[in-house]
Design a protein around this motif. Structure first.
Motif, PDB file in Angstrom:
ATOM      1  N   GLN A   6       0.846  -1.182   0.000  1.00  0.00           N
ATOM      2  CA  GLN A   6       0.000   0.000   0.000  1.00  0.00           C
ATOM      3  C   GLN A   6       0.886   1.237   0.000  1.00  0.00           C
ATOM      4  OE1 GLN A   6      -3.332   0.154  -0.081  1.00  0.00           O
ATOM      5  NE2 GLN A   6      -3.557  -2.050  -0.116  1.00  0.00           N
ATOM      6  N   PRO A   7       0.511   2.229  -0.777  1.00  0.00           N
ATOM      7  CA  PRO A   7       1.281   3.480  -0.716  1.00  0.00           C
ATOM      8  C   PRO A   7       1.073   4.126   0.656  1.00  0.00           C
ATOM      9  CG  PRO A   7      -0.676   3.761  -2.054  1.00  0.00           C
ATOM     10  CD  PRO A   7      -0.593   2.298  -1.702  1.00  0.00           C
ATOM     11  N   PRO A   8       2.065   4.861   1.131  1.00  0.00           N
ATOM     12  CA  PRO A   8       1.889   5.495   2.440  1.00  0.00           C
ATOM     13  C   PRO A   8       0.730   6.486   2.423  1.00  0.00           C
ATOM     14  CG  PRO A   8       3.872   6.305   1.343  1.00  0.00           C
ATOM     15  CD  PRO A   8       3.320   5.199   0.502  1.00  0.00           C
ATOM     16  N   ALA A   9       0.049   6.592   3.551  1.00  0.00           N
ATOM     17  CA  ALA A   9      -1.092   7.506   3.643  1.00  0.00           C
ATOM     18  C   ALA A   9      -0.646   8.948   3.426  1.00  0.00           C
ATOM     19  CB  ALA A   9      -1.778   7.361   4.997  1.00  0.00           C
ATOM     20  N   ILE A  10       0.548   9.266   3.939  1.00  0.00           N
ATOM     21  CA  ILE A  10       1.108  10.603   3.766  1.00  0.00           C
ATOM     22  C   ILE A  10       2.408  10.444   2.988  1.00  0.00           C
ATOM     23  CG2 ILE A  10       2.024  12.641   4.919  1.00  0.00           C
ATOM     24  CD1 ILE A  10       0.300  11.884   7.351  1.00  0.00           C
ATOM     25  N   PRO A  11       2.534  11.104   1.847  1.00  0.00           N
ATOM     26  CA  PRO A  11       3.768  10.990   1.065  1.00  0.00           C
ATOM     27  C   PRO A  11       4.988  11.372   1.912  1.00  0.00           C
ATOM     28  CG  PRO A  11       2.085  12.160  -0.183  1.00  0.00           C
ATOM     29  CD  PRO A  11       1.559  11.991   1.212  1.00  0.00           C
ATOM     30  N   PRO A  12       6.125  10.696   1.724  1.00  0.00           N
ATOM     31  CA  PRO A  12       7.308  10.922   2.552  1.00  0.00           C
ATOM     32  C   PRO A  12       7.777  12.376   2.597  1.00  0.00           C
ATOM     33  CG  PRO A  12       7.629   9.005   1.139  1.00  0.00           C
ATOM     34  CD  PRO A  12       6.336   9.638   0.742  1.00  0.00           C
ATOM     35  N   GLU A  13       7.689  13.093   1.476  1.00  0.00           N
ATOM     36  CA  GLU A  13       8.157  14.484   1.475  1.00  0.00           C
ATOM     37  C   GLU A  13       7.251  15.376   2.320  1.00  0.00           C
ATOM     38  OE1 GLU A  13       5.666  13.782  -2.198  1.00  0.00           O
ATOM     39  OE2 GLU A  13       7.377  12.765  -1.297  1.00  0.00           O
ATOM     40  N   ILE A  14       5.961  15.084   2.323  1.00  0.00           N
ATOM     41  CA  ILE A  14       5.023  15.845   3.154  1.00  0.00           C
ATOM     42  C   ILE A  14       5.257  15.507   4.626  1.00  0.00           C
ATOM     43  CG2 ILE A  14       2.587  16.266   3.691  1.00  0.00           C
ATOM     44  CD1 ILE A  14       3.279  17.334   0.978  1.00  0.00           C
ATOM     45  N   ALA A  16       8.027  14.530   6.023  1.00  0.00           N
ATOM     46  CA  ALA A  16       9.279  15.171   6.446  1.00  0.00           C
ATOM     47  C   ALA A  16       9.045  16.649   6.743  1.00  0.00           C
ATOM     48  CB  ALA A  16      10.346  14.993   5.373  1.00  0.00           C
ATOM     49  N   GLU A  17       8.279  17.308   5.900  1.00  0.00           N
ATOM     50  CA  GLU A  17       7.974  18.725   6.120  1.00  0.00           C
ATOM     51  C   GLU A  17       7.164  18.913   7.395  1.00  0.00           C
ATOM     52  OE1 GLU A  17       5.641  22.437   3.998  1.00  0.00           O
ATOM     53  OE2 GLU A  17       6.189  20.710   2.773  1.00  0.00           O
ATOM     54  N   MET A  18       6.199  18.037   7.627  1.00  0.00           N
ATOM     55  CA  MET A  18       5.385  18.121   8.837  1.00  0.00           C
ATOM     56  C   MET A  18       6.249  17.950  10.084  1.00  0.00           C
ATOM     57  SD  MET A  18       2.038  15.959   7.580  1.00  0.00           S
ATOM     58  CE  MET A  18       1.378  15.769   9.217  1.00  0.00           C
ATOM     59  N   ARG A  19       7.175  16.998  10.044  1.00  0.00           N
ATOM     60  CA  ARG A  19       8.061  16.776  11.188  1.00  0.00           C
ATOM     61  C   ARG A  19       8.931  18.005  11.452  1.00  0.00           C
ATOM     62  NH1 ARG A  19       9.332  10.780   9.493  1.00  0.00           N
ATOM     63  NH2 ARG A  19       7.821   9.721  10.804  1.00  0.00           N
ATOM     64  N   GLU A  20       9.484  18.567  10.375  1.00  0.00           N
ATOM     65  CA  GLU A  20      10.335  19.749  10.508  1.00  0.00           C
ATOM     66  C   GLU A  20       9.559  20.906  11.133  1.00  0.00           C
ATOM     67  OE1 GLU A  20      12.367  23.075   7.638  1.00  0.00           O
ATOM     68  OE2 GLU A  20      12.243  21.027   6.877  1.00  0.00           O
ATOM     69  N   ARG A  21       8.358  21.140  10.667  1.00  0.00           N
ATOM     70  CA  ARG A  21       7.554  22.241  11.189  1.00  0.00           C
ATOM     71  C   ARG A  21       7.129  21.977  12.633  1.00  0.00           C
ATOM     72  NH1 ARG A  21       5.732  25.785   6.917  1.00  0.00           N
ATOM     73  NH2 ARG A  21       6.512  24.975   4.950  1.00  0.00           N
ATOM     74  N   ALA A  22       6.831  20.721  12.952  1.00  0.00           N
ATOM     75  CA  ALA A  22       6.461  20.381  14.333  1.00  0.00           C
ATOM     76  C   ALA A  22       7.645  20.597  15.269  1.00  0.00           C
ATOM     77  CB  ALA A  22       5.977  18.931  14.402  1.00  0.00           C
TER      78      ALA A  22
END
Length: 70
Positions: A6-14, A16-22
């Motif tokens: 299954q493809p990931p629910a959240i694309p890896p680049e998104i 990574a961006e979410m983690r950085e902003r958090a």
């Protein structure tokens, strides 16, 4: 036995961006330009959804349902 990937629910680049902003938010770092961009993006997505499905009153229905369960 075969398994389908299954493809990931959240694309890896998104993700990574979410983690950085958090991480920045957790450190108390605010970027007003990022906040402005996010606000504009949310407004655009909200408007696109409104155009597709019309006005929705989901919150009101959920609040009433929660009150009735008490």
């Amino acid at each position: 036995m075969t398994s389908t990937e299954q493809p990931p629910a959240i694309p890896p680049e998104i993700l990574a961006e979410m983690r950085e902003r958090a991480e920045r938010a957790a450190k108390g770092i605010r970027d007003l330009e990022d906040a402005r961009w996010a606000c504009e993006r949310m407004h655009k997505l909200r408007e696109e959804l409104r155009q597709r499905v019309g006005e929705t009153e989901i919150a009101v229905a959920l609040i009433r349902e929660a009150r009735n369960q008490e």
